[in-house]
Scaffold this active site. Sequence first.
Site, PDB file in Angstrom:
ATOM      1  CB  THR A  19      -3.062  -5.427   1.432  1.00 40.74           C
ATOM      2  OG1 THR A  19      -2.439  -5.891   0.551  1.00 40.74           O
ATOM      3  CG2 THR A  19      -2.603  -4.371   2.252  1.00 40.74           C
ATOM      4  CB  SER A  53      -4.579 -12.380  -2.039  1.00 37.91           C
ATOM      5  OG  SER A  53      -4.838 -11.720  -3.211  1.00 37.91           O
ATOM      6  CG  HIS A  58      -4.919 -10.589  -6.985  1.00 38.50           C
ATOM      7  ND1 HIS A  58      -3.673 -10.018  -7.660  1.00 38.50           N
ATOM      8  CD2 HIS A  58      -4.903  -9.867  -5.811  1.00 38.50           C
ATOM      9  CE1 HIS A  58      -3.086  -9.341  -6.720  1.00 38.50           C
ATOM     10  NE2 HIS A  58      -3.478  -9.222  -5.915  1.00 38.50           N
ATOM     11  CB  CYS A  69       3.877  -3.398  -3.424  1.00 37.63           C
ATOM     12  SG  CYS A  69       3.197  -4.947  -3.410  1.00 37.63           S
TER      13      CYS A  69
END
Length: 389
Positions: free
Chosen positions: A72, A200, A202, A326
């Site tokens: 993000t 990212s 993860h 999300c």
Amino acid sequence: MSVVYMDHNATTPTDPRVVEAMLPYFGERYGNPSSPYELSQVTRRAVEGARETVAASMGCSPREIVFTSGGTESDNMALKGVAFANLERPGHIVTTRIEHHAVLQTATYLRDRFGLDVTLVGVDETGRVDPADVEGACRGDTILVSVMLANNEVGTVQPVREIAAIARKRGIIVHTDAVQAIGKLPMDVGELGVDLLSMSSHKIYGPKGVGFLYVRRGVSFDPRSHGGSHEWSVRAGTENVPGIVGLAKALELAVGGMPQESVRLNGLTARLEKGILESIPHVSINGHPTERLPGTLNVSLHYVEGESVVLALDMEGIAVSTGSACTTDSAEPSHVLSAMGVPANVAQGSVRFGLGRSTTQAEVDRVLDVLPGAVERLRAISPLHHRKG
Ligand SMILES: *Cc1c(COP(=O)(O)O)cnc(C)c1O
């Protein structure tokens, strides 16, 4: 009974080898990487070693890697970094209707608050962006094209190389959100031809809260935060040393295992897809038939609510999702499926299976044992199903 985890697009368990690599940096190796003494030089070397590992696997220079707090932040930083470097004449951004909200909401913010113009390019029914549509959307004042490498909801892989070539020819900066693609598809930023790329940790069996942005040297770019000279003065703040070490270890493992793992995941996903199509009537597959991430299967189960399927599977110890993690609290149908022209009532019945490193054939077969009965029971009580006559 252990959980059958099939939501690897939302997050992944941290690999024990990654945890092991990180542990010393929570303990005795605590020095601030910016301090001069040996205690701190140990952590400085760890951060720079991680940067070199990342650069080597991306085909770029370590100088072009900026560590962030995740996908993000990388997406925000990419769009705002370019937009804020050009505020004298707020320009135009071209992106797509199927981007992650980290890109879409940032583009909307830049439009509403800073007066940039934003064009959202559509996709075909498989979720593919046509490079010609991107070309058609570019104008004289376009400062940035942002197209994701692979979609998180349906797994469709985008022709980013073609799109980047078109934009670069016109001198337009190109960003790609590669969060879902890294570790699953071969990656070289030079070959892709992009200027900015988000990652990212993860999503690839690394820790949460860490990622990076590749910023090609020479791209004019506004800093994200001000303070010390960390991360080439683009993002000030003491580095997340354990996270950065974990990210590099996770990337190394993912890239090393990719050739075998993608074949294995493609096989398991094909087995799941075939099993669902054979055992459940009224289903459709969302996404590109071949240009799709290994491990991602998005299915519309007509005449049921995806949410109900997720809950029914949860009671059986199976973790799947309806799409993006999300937006699961929103009643709106997925923006990705609507962009693909999937009718709202069909999109409501969509479920995403995200297979990953822990997934076994026995787990796929367990889903195939449970899912048809669950769908049948839900359809029996579904007003949507009765109305079809
Ligand atoms: C998960 C995801 C992100 C956000 O990454 P975080 O590290 O969770 O902030 C961005 N883009 C895509 C495509 C993703 O799948």
